[in-house]
Enzyme design. Sequence first.
Site, PDB file in Angstrom:
ATOM      1  N   PRO A 100     106.848  57.099 -60.564  1.00 46.79           N
ATOM      2  CA  PRO A 100     108.145  56.910 -61.539  1.00 46.79           C
ATOM      3  C   PRO A 100     108.761  55.600 -61.125  1.00 46.79           C
ATOM      4  O   PRO A 100     108.464  55.135 -60.245  1.00 46.79           O
ATOM      5  CB  PRO A 100     108.984  58.085 -61.392  1.00 46.79           C
ATOM      6  CG  PRO A 100     108.191  59.168 -60.724  1.00 46.79           C
ATOM      7  CD  PRO A 100     107.221  58.503 -59.813  1.00 46.79           C
ATOM      8  N   LEU A 155     127.765  48.725 -58.141  1.00 45.18           N
ATOM      9  CA  LEU A 155     128.596  47.460 -57.619  1.00 45.18           C
ATOM     10  C   LEU A 155     128.023  46.712 -56.299  1.00 45.18           C
ATOM     11  O   LEU A 155     127.517  47.233 -55.485  1.00 45.18           O
ATOM     12  CB  LEU A 155     129.851  48.151 -57.170  1.00 45.18           C
ATOM     13  CG  LEU A 155     131.022  46.959 -57.991  1.00 45.18           C
ATOM     14  CD1 LEU A 155     131.091  46.897 -59.271  1.00 45.18           C
ATOM     15  CD2 LEU A 155     132.365  47.550 -57.259  1.00 45.18           C
ATOM     16  N   GLU A 156     127.934  45.300 -56.586  1.00 44.35           N
ATOM     17  CA  GLU A 156     127.656  44.443 -55.550  1.00 44.35           C
ATOM     18  C   GLU A 156     128.422  44.617 -54.260  1.00 44.35           C
ATOM     19  O   GLU A 156     129.389  45.091 -54.184  1.00 44.35           O
ATOM     20  CB  GLU A 156     127.561  42.763 -56.001  1.00 44.35           C
ATOM     21  CG  GLU A 156     129.057  42.520 -56.404  1.00 44.35           C
ATOM     22  CD  GLU A 156     129.296  40.981 -56.796  1.00 44.35           C
ATOM     23  OE1 GLU A 156     128.258  40.346 -57.123  1.00 44.35           O
ATOM     24  OE2 GLU A 156     130.188  40.403 -56.861  1.00 44.35           O
ATOM     25  N   GLY A 157     127.684  44.227 -53.253  1.00 47.97           N
ATOM     26  CA  GLY A 157     128.630  44.156 -52.079  1.00 47.97           C
ATOM     27  C   GLY A 157     127.881  45.220 -51.043  1.00 47.97           C
ATOM     28  O   GLY A 157     128.223  45.288 -49.767  1.00 47.97           O
ATOM     29  N   ARG A 158     126.904  45.851 -51.275  1.00 49.11           N
ATOM     30  CA  ARG A 158     126.459  46.860 -50.298  1.00 49.11           C
ATOM     31  C   ARG A 158     125.349  45.927 -49.374  1.00 49.11           C
ATOM     32  O   ARG A 158     124.806  44.824 -49.687  1.00 49.11           O
ATOM     33  CB  ARG A 158     125.329  47.831 -51.039  1.00 49.11           C
ATOM     34  CG  ARG A 158     125.986  49.237 -51.164  1.00 49.11           C
ATOM     35  CD  ARG A 158     127.097  49.202 -52.277  1.00 49.11           C
ATOM     36  NE  ARG A 158     127.477  50.521 -52.484  1.00 49.11           N
ATOM     37  CZ  ARG A 158     128.330  50.935 -53.434  1.00 49.11           C
ATOM     38  NH1 ARG A 158     128.255  49.968 -54.545  1.00 49.11           N
ATOM     39  NH2 ARG A 158     128.551  51.975 -53.598  1.00 49.11           N
TER      40      ARG A 158
END
Lengths: 62, 62, 62, 62, 62, 62
Positions: free
Chosen positions: A2, A9-12
């Site tokens: 799959p 949200l950005e920032g990880r």
Amino acid sequence: MPYITVKLLEGRTTAQKQALVEKVTDAVVETTGASKEKVVVFIEDMKPEHYAVGGQLLSDLN
Amino acid sequence: MPYITVKLLEGRTTAQKQALVEKVTDAVVETTGASKEKVVVFIEDMKPEHYAVGGQLLSDLN
Amino acid sequence: MPYITVKLLEGRTTAQKQALVEKVTDAVVETTGASKEKVVVFIEDMKPEHYAVGGQLLSDLN
Amino acid sequence: MPYITVKLLEGRTTAQKQALVEKVTDAVVETTGASKEKVVVFIEDMKPEHYAVGGQLLSDLN
Amino acid sequence: MPYITVKLLEGRTTAQKQALVEKVTDAVVETTGASKEKVVVFIEDMKPEHYAVGGQLLSDLN
Amino acid sequence: MPYITVKLLEGRTTAQKQALVEKVTDAVVETTGASKEKVVVFIEDMKPEHYAVGGQLLSDLN
């Protein structure tokens, strides 16, 4: 197959993204029987000014 | 729910994006009966070199 | 351009979908300055067994 | 219509993208009978840290 | 990689879809240098009542 | 948030889909710190005649 798309949200950090794709892939393999090497994950970063709930941008809620 | 994605050419101001998500959310609430706080809008900016009509990139048409 | 995708639970009537695309298109025209005849809307119906929040399919919550 | 999205690893030159949208558009026109000026192509660049196969980010495989 | 999604109006024959994925794949290989066996194509059929231009569903225009 | 889309070949049972969304949600919560009740999963079934690798539809490979 799959194919999994994770929109978040950005920032990880890179370490978080590494763990994310590893654990999500394992979850898909375990529950669908797909071969691990066939599982594809795409990550999509969202900016807070490109995401709205209830008609308000997240950047206006913070 | 519902989830709305708006793909548009980059360059809109923050004020335009604020108005966009507000008005689109209102339109969805009014016509589907969804609760306003459940309506989610994602904005996707397109670059002119990533969008083609009739086989030509927009960046080559300007 | 712009291109709008509305993902919502199946079961809306044709009249609701007609109103939805008309009002969403107007909202986009009003806030982005796009020409009305250039605005494209795609509707995607979701089945309750293909949508999960908090790890539970919607079909198991009803 | 039709609408084609091409998701590929970032780093292609503008000349490659110009050739890509031209040839893909021709392929779609030839096989579906769509009018050339109605064919829309979106390009989406992927970063190697946003793409995983078999549970590993591409950026960790290089 | 690359991954190509072709969204088009329902009603094409299997022979048209076979030709479509073959020719689009060749176009992508020729212009990006990707290996043919790595090119993935997804087809998405659209119903005329799920597609609107200028605020009107295609099913209302025919 | 986050929003996860899982595109997979049609034919999985409801029990497999229940397990899939539960395990994928847990994996996302564990690695990103998102609240479980905020994690949304969409499943998209693919037909074998709408999926091609190397220029051939899966329905022609079976």
